[in-house]
Design an enzyme around this catalytic site. Sequence first.
Site, PDB file in Angstrom:
ATOM      1  N   CYS A 170      10.929 -53.096   9.917  1.00  0.00           N
ATOM      2  CA  CYS A 170      12.193 -52.451  10.259  1.00  0.00           C
ATOM      3  C   CYS A 170      13.008 -53.388  11.135  1.00  0.00           C
ATOM      4  CB  CYS A 170      11.935 -51.134  10.986  1.00  0.00           C
ATOM      5  SG  CYS A 170      13.450 -50.251  11.420  1.00  0.00           S
ATOM      6  N   HIS A 227      13.540 -44.854   3.478  1.00  0.00           N
ATOM      7  CA  HIS A 227      13.424 -45.452   4.819  1.00  0.00           C
ATOM      8  C   HIS A 227      14.708 -45.193   5.620  1.00  0.00           C
ATOM      9  CE1 HIS A 227      12.047 -48.916   7.538  1.00  0.00           C
ATOM     10  NE2 HIS A 227      13.319 -48.816   7.852  1.00  0.00           N
ATOM     11  N   GLU A 228      15.867 -45.339   4.968  1.00  0.00           N
ATOM     12  CA  GLU A 228      17.150 -45.133   5.678  1.00  0.00           C
ATOM     13  C   GLU A 228      17.387 -43.652   5.986  1.00  0.00           C
ATOM     14  OE1 GLU A 228      18.233 -47.737   6.918  1.00  0.00           O
ATOM     15  OE2 GLU A 228      17.088 -49.034   5.568  1.00  0.00           O
ATOM     16  N   HIS A 281      15.509 -42.710   8.962  1.00  0.00           N
ATOM     17  CA  HIS A 281      16.199 -43.093  10.210  1.00  0.00           C
ATOM     18  C   HIS A 281      17.199 -42.011  10.619  1.00  0.00           C
ATOM     19  CE1 HIS A 281      14.824 -47.034  11.333  1.00  0.00           C
ATOM     20  NE2 HIS A 281      15.126 -47.600  10.178  1.00  0.00           N
TER      21      HIS A 281
HETATM   22  C1  UDB Z   1      14.620 -54.551   6.077  1.00  0.00           C
HETATM   23  N1  UDB Z   1      13.975 -56.525   5.008  1.00  0.00           N
HETATM   24  O1  UDB Z   1      15.776 -54.919   6.068  1.00  0.00           O
HETATM   25  F1  UDB Z   1      12.322 -58.274  -1.094  1.00  0.00           F
HETATM   26  F2  UDB Z   1      16.213 -60.571   0.107  1.00  0.00           F
HETATM   27  C2  UDB Z   1      13.499 -55.568   5.937  1.00  0.00           C
HETATM   28  C3  UDB Z   1      13.133 -56.296   7.258  1.00  0.00           C
HETATM   29  C4  UDB Z   1      12.715 -55.290   8.300  1.00  0.00           C
HETATM   30  C5  UDB Z   1      11.985 -57.240   6.974  1.00  0.00           C
HETATM   31  C6  UDB Z   1      14.311 -57.095   7.785  1.00  0.00           C
HETATM   32  C7  UDB Z   1      13.529 -56.741   3.780  1.00  0.00           C
HETATM   33  O2  UDB Z   1      12.645 -56.104   3.265  1.00  0.00           O
HETATM   34  N2  UDB Z   1      14.210 -57.775   3.221  1.00  0.00           N
HETATM   35  C8  UDB Z   1      14.164 -58.296   1.966  1.00  0.00           C
HETATM   36  C9  UDB Z   1      13.192 -57.980   1.046  1.00  0.00           C
HETATM   37  C10 UDB Z   1      13.244 -58.570  -0.198  1.00  0.00           C
HETATM   38  C11 UDB Z   1      14.255 -59.445  -0.525  1.00  0.00           C
HETATM   39  C12 UDB Z   1      15.216 -59.720   0.430  1.00  0.00           C
HETATM   40  C13 UDB Z   1      15.199 -59.164   1.648  1.00  0.00           C
HETATM   41  N3  UDB Z   1      14.343 -53.239   6.216  1.00  0.00           N
HETATM   42  C14 UDB Z   1      15.487 -52.362   6.397  1.00  0.00           C
HETATM   43  C15 UDB Z   1      15.465 -51.531   7.642  1.00  0.00           C
HETATM   44  O3  UDB Z   1      14.784 -51.706   8.617  1.00  0.00           O
HETATM   45  N4  UDB Z   1      16.318 -50.542   7.597  1.00  0.00           N
HETATM   46  O4  UDB Z   1      16.400 -49.617   8.527  1.00  0.00           O
HETATM   47  C16 UDB Z   1      13.021 -52.645   6.112  1.00  0.00           C
HETATM   48  C17 UDB Z   1      12.680 -52.287   4.664  1.00  0.00           C
HETATM   49  C18 UDB Z   1      11.181 -51.971   4.549  1.00  0.00           C
HETATM   50  C19 UDB Z   1      11.048 -51.025   3.405  1.00  0.00           C
HETATM   51  C20 UDB Z   1      12.375 -50.455   3.147  1.00  0.00           C
HETATM   52  C21 UDB Z   1      13.331 -51.055   4.142  1.00  0.00           C
HETATM   53 ZN    ZN Z   2      14.450 -49.443   9.497  1.00  0.00          ZN
END
Ligand code: UDB
Ligand code: ZN
Length: 191
Positions: free
Chosen positions: A118, A161-162, A165
């Site tokens: 996250c 996930h969103e 939140h």
């Molecule tokens: C993310 N990013 O943004 F397959 F280009 C995660 C983080 C926490 C590692 C930054 C992510 O999964 N990036 C990613 C994956 C890929 C290709 C690419 C980028 N989140 C979003 C968040 O925290 N929202 O509140 C966590 C994700 C984990 C599962 C769903 C959301």
């Molecule tokens: Zn998150």
Amino acid sequence: MSKFDSNYFITMKDIVREGNPILHQATHKVAVPLSSEDKETLICMRNFLKNSQDPTIAKKHKLRAGVGLSANQIGLNKRMFAAYLTDENDRKHEYMLVNPKIISHSVSMIYLPPSEGCLSVDREIQGFVPRYERIKVKGINLDGEEIMLKLSGYSSIVIQHEIDHLNGIMFYDRINKENPFKLPENSRSLY
Ligand code: UDB
Ligand code: ZN
């Protein structure tokens, strides 16, 4: 004018971290039709995700590559999020959604191995996060129109996930406390 107008550049310093109460309580519904302020904030959030996935921009501004961002993660108590991702079938998903609600879901569950992370969590957390494999989500888009998304697999995981939140739930709240790798019946790995 609010801080997050469409020219504002969101960086990691704007991201609220775990422990801040705003992440652990349900957000308030957004008034519809959207104010221009709320619209600009959503565009700003989407731009952050886009920038964070551009290796050159991300490196320069030390951004983690983000796929989803909820308003309470930038300190706003509002029921809205942005998502920007490419799924396991190479399809692109871009959403800026207000007052989202899961109206139905599959019985079958999936999880993202090895775990979720996250943007608001700066530590490694082990364990499986069970999610519905398929969801139908109702919400309002930037134009104030009601829309319905039918999602499965990775895009479904990100949107759940969103929405979590927005309900004050963190991904680790869904990990089994006794055995972090224990899964419900009817669940499989996404990959
Ligand atoms: C993310 N990013 O943004 F397959 F280009 C995660 C983080 C926490 C590692 C930054 C992510 O999964 N990036 C990613 C994956 C890929 C290709 C690419 C980028 N989140 C979003 C968040 O925290 N929202 O509140 C966590 C994700 C984990 C599962 C769903 C959301
Ligand atoms: Zn998150």
